[in-house]
Design a protein around this motif. Structure first.
Motif, PDB file in Angstrom:
ATOM      1  N   LYS A  16       0.850  -1.186   0.000  1.00 37.63           N
ATOM      2  CA  LYS A  16       0.000   0.000   0.000  1.00 37.63           C
ATOM      3  C   LYS A  16       0.889   1.241   0.000  1.00 37.63           C
ATOM      4  O   LYS A  16       2.017   1.223   0.510  1.00 37.63           O
ATOM      5  CB  LYS A  16      -0.933   0.018   1.209  1.00 37.63           C
ATOM      6  CG  LYS A  16      -0.248   0.109   2.548  1.00 37.63           C
ATOM      7  CD  LYS A  16      -1.279   0.158   3.673  1.00 37.63           C
ATOM      8  CE  LYS A  16      -0.599   0.229   5.044  1.00 37.63           C
ATOM      9  NZ  LYS A  16      -1.582   0.262   6.142  1.00 37.63           N
ATOM     10  N   VAL A  17       0.388   2.313  -0.573  1.00 40.89           N
ATOM     11  CA  VAL A  17       1.128   3.569  -0.670  1.00 40.89           C
ATOM     12  C   VAL A  17       0.743   4.441   0.523  1.00 40.89           C
ATOM     13  O   VAL A  17      -0.444   4.698   0.761  1.00 40.89           O
ATOM     14  CB  VAL A  17       0.825   4.288  -1.989  1.00 40.89           C
ATOM     15  CG1 VAL A  17       1.567   5.618  -2.057  1.00 40.89           C
ATOM     16  CG2 VAL A  17       1.217   3.407  -3.165  1.00 40.89           C
ATOM     17  N   VAL A  18       1.750   4.879   1.268  1.00 43.22           N
ATOM     18  CA  VAL A  18       1.508   5.698   2.444  1.00 43.22           C
ATOM     19  C   VAL A  18       2.234   7.029   2.277  1.00 43.22           C
ATOM     20  O   VAL A  18       3.205   7.144   1.527  1.00 43.22           O
ATOM     21  CB  VAL A  18       1.988   4.987   3.732  1.00 43.22           C
ATOM     22  CG1 VAL A  18       1.171   3.742   3.990  1.00 43.22           C
ATOM     23  CG2 VAL A  18       3.470   4.640   3.654  1.00 43.22           C
ATOM     24  N   PHE A  19       1.746   8.041   2.996  1.00 41.27           N
ATOM     25  CA  PHE A  19       2.341   9.374   2.977  1.00 41.27           C
ATOM     26  C   PHE A  19       2.713   9.759   4.410  1.00 41.27           C
ATOM     27  O   PHE A  19       1.942  10.445   5.094  1.00 41.27           O
ATOM     28  CB  PHE A  19       1.357  10.397   2.382  1.00 41.27           C
ATOM     29  CG  PHE A  19       1.077  10.199   0.926  1.00 41.27           C
ATOM     30  CD1 PHE A  19       1.768  10.912  -0.035  1.00 41.27           C
ATOM     31  CD2 PHE A  19       0.115   9.280   0.506  1.00 41.27           C
ATOM     32  CE1 PHE A  19       1.512  10.734  -1.382  1.00 41.27           C
ATOM     33  CE2 PHE A  19      -0.144   9.090  -0.838  1.00 41.27           C
ATOM     34  CZ  PHE A  19       0.559   9.805  -1.792  1.00 41.27           C
ATOM     35  N   PRO A  20       3.873   9.311   4.888  1.00 40.86           N
ATOM     36  CA  PRO A  20       4.269   9.636   6.263  1.00 40.86           C
ATOM     37  C   PRO A  20       4.443  11.144   6.456  1.00 40.86           C
ATOM     38  O   PRO A  20       4.855  11.865   5.535  1.00 40.86           O
ATOM     39  CB  PRO A  20       5.611   8.904   6.432  1.00 40.86           C
ATOM     40  CG  PRO A  20       5.648   7.886   5.335  1.00 40.86           C
ATOM     41  CD  PRO A  20       4.864   8.468   4.205  1.00 40.86           C
ATOM     42  N   LYS A  21       4.131  11.595   7.639  1.00 40.80           N
ATOM     43  CA  LYS A  21       4.217  13.025   7.928  1.00 40.80           C
ATOM     44  C   LYS A  21       5.654  13.523   7.817  1.00 40.80           C
ATOM     45  O   LYS A  21       5.893  14.629   7.336  1.00 40.80           O
ATOM     46  CB  LYS A  21       3.660  13.290   9.325  1.00 40.80           C
ATOM     47  CG  LYS A  21       3.684  14.758   9.726  1.00 40.80           C
ATOM     48  CD  LYS A  21       3.143  14.957  11.129  1.00 40.80           C
ATOM     49  CE  LYS A  21       3.220  16.422  11.548  1.00 40.80           C
ATOM     50  NZ  LYS A  21       2.726  16.615  12.931  1.00 40.80           N
ATOM     51  N   LYS A  68       7.922  12.699   5.885  1.00 37.98           N
ATOM     52  CA  LYS A  68       8.418  12.836   4.507  1.00 37.98           C
ATOM     53  C   LYS A  68       7.842  14.050   3.790  1.00 37.98           C
ATOM     54  O   LYS A  68       8.205  14.316   2.646  1.00 37.98           O
ATOM     55  CB  LYS A  68       8.101  11.568   3.713  1.00 37.98           C
ATOM     56  CG  LYS A  68       8.970  10.387   4.101  1.00 37.98           C
ATOM     57  CD  LYS A  68       8.901   9.272   3.087  1.00 37.98           C
ATOM     58  CE  LYS A  68       9.897   8.169   3.401  1.00 37.98           C
ATOM     59  NZ  LYS A  68       9.912   7.107   2.379  1.00 37.98           N
ATOM     60  N   CYS A 125       5.707   9.984  -0.838  1.00 38.41           N
ATOM     61  CA  CYS A 125       5.065   8.712  -0.524  1.00 38.41           C
ATOM     62  C   CYS A 125       6.097   7.592  -0.519  1.00 38.41           C
ATOM     63  O   CYS A 125       7.231   7.747  -0.989  1.00 38.41           O
ATOM     64  CB  CYS A 125       3.965   8.396  -1.542  1.00 38.41           C
ATOM     65  SG  CYS A 125       4.576   8.172  -3.235  1.00 38.41           S
ATOM     66  N   SER A 126       5.683   6.459   0.017  1.00 32.86           N
ATOM     67  CA  SER A 126       6.525   5.268   0.036  1.00 32.86           C
ATOM     68  C   SER A 126       5.623   4.042   0.049  1.00 32.86           C
ATOM     69  O   SER A 126       4.452   4.118   0.422  1.00 32.86           O
ATOM     70  CB  SER A 126       7.454   5.264   1.256  1.00 32.86           C
ATOM     71  OG  SER A 126       6.698   5.291   2.444  1.00 32.86           O
ATOM     72  N   LYS A 183       4.525   0.362   1.434  1.00 33.66           N
ATOM     73  CA  LYS A 183       4.557  -0.361   2.701  1.00 33.66           C
ATOM     74  C   LYS A 183       3.923  -1.735   2.508  1.00 33.66           C
ATOM     75  O   LYS A 183       2.809  -1.841   1.984  1.00 33.66           O
ATOM     76  CB  LYS A 183       3.801   0.414   3.778  1.00 33.66           C
ATOM     77  CG  LYS A 183       3.862  -0.227   5.143  1.00 33.66           C
ATOM     78  CD  LYS A 183       3.141   0.633   6.175  1.00 33.66           C
ATOM     79  CE  LYS A 183       3.207  -0.005   7.557  1.00 33.66           C
ATOM     80  NZ  LYS A 183       2.507   0.821   8.571  1.00 33.66           N
ATOM     81  N   VAL A 217       1.797  -5.003   3.019  1.00 33.12           N
ATOM     82  CA  VAL A 217       0.556  -5.307   3.724  1.00 33.12           C
ATOM     83  C   VAL A 217       0.659  -6.713   4.300  1.00 33.12           C
ATOM     84  O   VAL A 217       0.868  -7.673   3.554  1.00 33.12           O
ATOM     85  CB  VAL A 217      -0.661  -5.202   2.782  1.00 33.12           C
ATOM     86  CG1 VAL A 217      -1.941  -5.569   3.525  1.00 33.12           C
ATOM     87  CG2 VAL A 217      -0.760  -3.798   2.208  1.00 33.12           C
TER      88      VAL A 217
END
Length: 595
Positions: free
Chosen positions: A514-519, A521, A525-526, A528, A530
């Motif tokens: 899944k594509v996440v957008f950590p705060k 960064k 996006c990166s 991750k 599942v």
């Protein structure tokens, strides 16, 4: 062959035994001849409600004392009528003060030999249920129906005024004078880390009957907490037995406080086997045991290491953060200590961001990510402390486009030599940006910490475990010492069961991401991985242990609770004031008058 009750040409009376523990004054019911206590109920067997032959529905409703029902609905306080007996709430109740005797032993399992806690349950509306009792199965006339409610337990008595037919029906089995549904709800709430009051509000919104909080606390004290402590101790003994036979053990340790800063009351120190990410010990420390919250982390580590020594477990090293008391304690104990890389990288990154905001140091923003990666590469690729320091300081030459170094341990960079066309990214010695960067990277404390960077194992899994703890012990809720400890054990059981979950795959066998957008960064996006859904086998094991063993004889399981040293509450050292005096002295800050 199934025979309908109506075909029997005689009166049918079913003997019952009812024993309910309550805080009300003792009284007897002439219909059942039972002693009512709080909060457990004992009931005998009942005859079947449904028959194999159809029964014609009467034209009017059974005599159920409609006036009393209407009064109950109009009462805003929720008080029950004489037809609906509810559990009272009283925190002074102690089940050990009462004795319930059943005239007949109650079997825990149904006739199908299926355990009670594994039987399917349903939501049944009251008006639909009472339709089954409207007509007498013998004379087909309208009957009198009386119901009693105790939490989720419902007992219905049906009596025919015409032929004296009588029967009693219970909505759930009875285990050792305790309604199975009430106990199962308490266990399910506690074992899954749910909030009693949130679930209560959900039940109230759905008009579902709910146990009182006093009943929940009684179940927790008598059955649930002893079962949790027993389950954790059993699992821990198994892990210790395996660790005694292993070598090259690397531990990870970290503390979590119940509130930030110096106001923490509890500190839980977790020790993990970093090779398989398994929690092997938890120590709960209260601040008044060690003279303040600053000393809780050292005491938690000391207790954990003493427990490991008592079980004969030896280990090679331990990975922690840079807590000064921990450093001194491990140094004096001659234990090899490594530092988690993320904790050092976080401190360095904050300082880099601060100086990179200056106009004369804007070039550092281009090197920010490379320096962060360099910390992890230094730790993973080095086999000794001096090698880590040599590789760490080599970055100062690298950012000047100099890839050979004076240190013989690391004489040159390992990357291929290449020519760059963008010469503006390189820093020059003597500039303000380079001087500020050199001051950070060559700081004496940083060099000392870099020398002890953990080469392989990190404490990121411990941080993930602390996140799991929040599900069971949220920081905005106050718990007792034993309640906090049991919930920590539940978090450890859940984490250990799901520590090795594999990555989920599609039907075609492709791994899921899944594509996440950590705060941190800031918009980047990166991907991750599942993982498969977590399991909750420990909850099923607790239910089985409680229903089949603890409820039958809780004494052996209470022994583990008695051995736990529970410190005095923080307010025990102060004199308790008179409540009325405190109330009389109350003045709002907005009504204090003129100064």
């Amino acid at each position: 062959m199934v025979q309908h009750v109506a075909s029997q040409k005689k009166l049918c009376t079913v003997g019952t035994q009812l024993s309910m523990k309550t805080l009300c004054p003792y009284y007897k019911s002439t219909g059942t001849q039972t002693t009512m206590l709080y909060p457990d109920i004992g009931v005998g067997q009942s005859i079947p409600l449904l028959s194999s032959t159809p029964i014609k529905r009467p034209n009017k409703r059974s005599r159920l004392e409609l006036e009393e029902e209407e009064e109950e609905e109009e009462d805003p306080s929720g008080a029950s009528s004489s037809m609906n007996v509810e559990e009272p709430m009283d925190s002074t109740y102690d089940p050990a003060d009462t004795v319930t005797t059943l005239t007949e032993p109650t079997d825990v399992k149904f006739e199908s030999s299926k355990p009670v806690h594994k039987t399917a349950t349903y939501i049944v509306y009251e008006n639909c249920l009472l339709q089954l009792f409207e007509q007498c199965p013998v004379c087909q006339r309208v009957t009198n129906v009386q119901k009693k409610v105790f939490g989720t337990f419902l007992s219905v008595e049906q009596r025919c005024p015409h032929c004296d037919f009588f029967r009693k029906w219970s909505s759930q089995p009875i285990i050792q004078s305790t309604p199975a549904g009430n106990l199962q709800l308490s266990v399910a709430l506690y074992a899954n880390g749910a909030s009693f009051f949130k679930v209560k509000r959900i039940f109230q919104a759905m008009k579902l009957k709910m146990i009182h909080y006093t009943t929940f606390r009684v179940h927790a004290r008598r059955y649930i907490q002893p079962a949790i402590v027993h389950s954790w101790r059993t699992a821990q003994d198994g892990m210790m037995q395996q660790l005694r036979q292993q070598q090259n053990i690397v531990l990870g340790g970290d503390m979590r406080a119940d509130s930030p800063g110096h106001s923490a009351k509890f500190g839980s120190y977790s020790v993990m086997d970093l090779r398989n990410n398994t929690i092997i010990d938890l120590q709960l420390v209260q601040s008044n045991e060690v003279g303040g919250s600053n000393n809780m982390e050292k005491e938690g580590l000391r207790r954990s290491l003493d427990l490991l020594r008592a079980h004969g477990v030896t280990f090679d090293s331990i990975v922690t953060d840079r807590h000064p008391q921990i450093q001194k304690y491990l140094r004096e104990a001659n234990i090899t200590q490594y530092y988690d890389v993320w904790h050092i990288e976080k401190g360095v990154s904050k300082r880099l961001l601060k100086i990179a905001q200056n106009k004369d140091s804007e070039k550092l923003q281009k090197w920010y990510r490379s320096i962060k990666n360099h910390i992890y590469w230094t730790a993973a690729s080095s086999s000794s402390g001096p090698e880590r320091v040599a590789k760490w300081t080599s970055i100062l030459n690298h950012i000047q486009d100099m890839h050979t170094h004076d240190d013989p341990i690391f004489p040159q960079c390992l990357h291929p030599q290449r020519n760059t066309t963008d010469k503006s990214k390189w820093l020059r010695a003597g500039t303000t940006a380079f001087s500020r960067l050199e001051k950070i990277l060559r700081n004496k404390r940083i060099l000392k910490d870099v020398e002890k960077l953990s080469p392989h194992h990190q404490t990121s899994s411990l941080e993930a475990f602390h996140h799991v703890i929040l599900r069971f012990v949220p920081k905005n809720v106050v718990f007792s010492f034993l309640g906090m400890l049991c919930r920590l054990y539940l978090a450890a059981l859940h984490f250990n069961e799901n520590a090795g979950r594999p990555q989920a795959t599609t039907a075609a066998g492709e791994q899921l991401f899944k594509v996440v957008f950590p705060k941190y960064k800031k918009g980047q996006c990166s991907a991750k991985p599942v993982k498969v859904e977590p399991t909750f086998q420990y909850v099923d094991n607790l239910l089985e242990l409680i229903f089949e063993n603890v409820v039958v004889d809780p004494t052996p399981y209470m022994d583990d609770i008695v051995k736990i040293s529970i410190p005095e509450d923080l307010t025990s050292q102060f004199d308790k004031p008179d409540k009325q005096e405190v109330i009389n002295s109350y003045v709002s800050r907005f009504n204090q008058g003129q100064v």
